[in-house]
Design an enzyme around this catalytic site. Structure first.
Site, PDB file in Angstrom:
ATOM      1  N   SER A  88      -2.963  -2.895   3.401  1.00 51.45           N
ATOM      2  CA  SER A  88      -1.878  -3.264   2.489  1.00 51.45           C
ATOM      3  C   SER A  88      -2.249  -4.536   1.722  1.00 51.45           C
ATOM      4  O   SER A  88      -3.184  -4.536   0.939  1.00 51.45           O
ATOM      5  CB  SER A  88      -0.571  -3.406   3.272  1.00 51.45           C
ATOM      6  OG  SER A  88       0.534  -3.530   2.421  1.00 51.45           O
ATOM      7  N   GLU A  91       9.105   1.214 -13.406  1.00 45.86           N
ATOM      8  CA  GLU A  91       8.951   0.701 -14.768  1.00 45.86           C
ATOM      9  C   GLU A  91       7.525   0.217 -15.034  1.00 45.86           C
ATOM     10  O   GLU A  91       7.291  -0.572 -15.946  1.00 45.86           O
ATOM     11  CB  GLU A  91       9.940  -0.443 -14.991  1.00 45.86           C
ATOM     12  CG  GLU A  91      11.397  -0.011 -14.837  1.00 45.86           C
ATOM     13  CD  GLU A  91      12.362  -1.165 -14.986  1.00 45.86           C
ATOM     14  OE1 GLU A  91      11.922  -2.324 -14.857  1.00 45.86           O
ATOM     15  OE2 GLU A  91      13.543  -0.904 -15.222  1.00 45.86           O
ATOM     16  N   HIS A 149      -0.123   1.634  -0.567  1.00 49.73           N
ATOM     17  CA  HIS A 149       1.095   2.464  -0.420  1.00 49.73           C
ATOM     18  C   HIS A 149       1.230   3.354  -1.654  1.00 49.73           C
ATOM     19  O   HIS A 149       2.314   3.565  -2.180  1.00 49.73           O
ATOM     20  CB  HIS A 149       2.346   1.594  -0.279  1.00 49.73           C
ATOM     21  CG  HIS A 149       2.316   0.639   0.854  1.00 49.73           C
ATOM     22  ND1 HIS A 149       2.583   1.014   2.155  1.00 49.73           N
ATOM     23  CD2 HIS A 149       2.043  -0.688   0.903  1.00 49.73           C
ATOM     24  CE1 HIS A 149       2.501  -0.039   2.945  1.00 49.73           C
ATOM     25  NE2 HIS A 149       2.157  -1.076   2.206  1.00 49.73           N
TER      26      HIS A 149
END
Length: 290
Positions: A148, A166, A190
């Site tokens: 991560s 967005e 992710h």
């Protein structure tokens, strides 16, 4: 330059060799599930001394380091790796502490946990710890493993913020400098589960020389000599190659307006597939054309 170290970057939220980060702050210990088959086992197999390797778990990125660190120790011990400890570096001055530096010098593997990659770069960047980390990676049989945030911070360019929904609005994706172990790529994590393809598109259209790497959960890349990449784990790696972009409106639209991109090339890697960062050639291990 021949680089002796290996880089293992992991997409996070895994249950085959790393941990599940869903609602991590609320239910940390119950969400950290490790199994023998998987990415942690591969990290050990790639290391110089295998299960006898000296491992330091670096929790700097996490806001709950005292919960995260012991779970990694437990997981490595389950894989018969007993020489594991935790380095809690929470302030820049700690990254110059002689004892901390001695522990890094003795390490065969460092495992950077998830959390906030901006914490990693802002706390460790430009410190003696960072200098030693780069030196070991370039000149020793040493493994930098990161999941991560620990993966996102490994490259020279680092995405640290940006809405998934967005992400193709100009200015939504924020990029800073990472720890600089590898150049010419930018990494997002992710990736599939959180729909971050737009973040990588915007990062690449702004600098098409940089290859975008999107790591799915329970998925990683093993990178040797900063050029040979092998997909590991059970999920997908998405590569975004901007070198053949034909056109874009990036410099014409205002902040917050949608970005258009023509002819952006993508590749999808799964376990055992390889990609060469110098030749830009991908090899599918189980290709039906072979």
């Amino acid at each position: 330059m021949n680089i002796l170290g290996k880089l293992i970057i992991i997409g996070g939220a895994v249950d085959k060799g790393s941990f599940t980060e869903t609602d991590l702050d609320k239910n940390a210990t119950n969400n950290l599930n490790f199994f023998e088959a998987g990415i942690l086992k591969r990290i050990l197999n790639e290391s110089k001394h295998k299960e006898k390797s000296r491992i330091e778990v670096i929790t700097t990125a996490s806001v709950i380091p005292r919960e995260i660190g012991p779970e990694y120790v437990k997981a490595f011990e389950y894989l018969n790796a007993k020489n594991v400890d935790i380095l809690h570096i929470e302030r820049r001055e700690q990254a110059a502490d002689p004892e901390v530096l001695a522990r890094l010098q003795a390490a065969d593997i460092v495992m950077f946990t998830g959390g906030d990659q901006l914490r990693l770069s802002s706390i460790l960047g430009g410190t003696p710890f960072h200098d030693m980390l780069l030196d070991k990676y370039h000149n020793e049989e040493f493994i930098y493993a990161g999941t991560s945030a620990g993966a996102a911070a490994a490259s020279n360019n680092m995405i640290y913020q940006g809405s998934s929904s967005e992400a193709l609005l100009k200015g939504e994706v924020k990029i800073s400098s990472g720890l600089g172990l590898i150049d010419g790529v930018i990494i997002d994590t992710h990736f599939v589960q959180r729909g971050r393809i737009g973040r990588l598109f915007q990062a690449v259209v702004g600098n098409p020389r940089v290859l975008g790497i999107g790591l799915g959960e329970d998925t990683g890349l093993l990178i040797t000599n900063n050029k040979e990449m092998e997909a590991i784990g059970s999920g997908l790696v998405i590569l975004v190659d901007g070198r053949e972009i034909k056109d874009t409106n990036l410099t014409k639209v205002e902040l917050g307006q949608p970005i258009s991109i023509s002819h952006l090339v993508t590749h999808v890697m799964s376990k055992f597939d390889t990609y060469n960062l110098e030749t830009h050639k991908m090899h599918i291990q189980s290709s039906h054309y072979l």
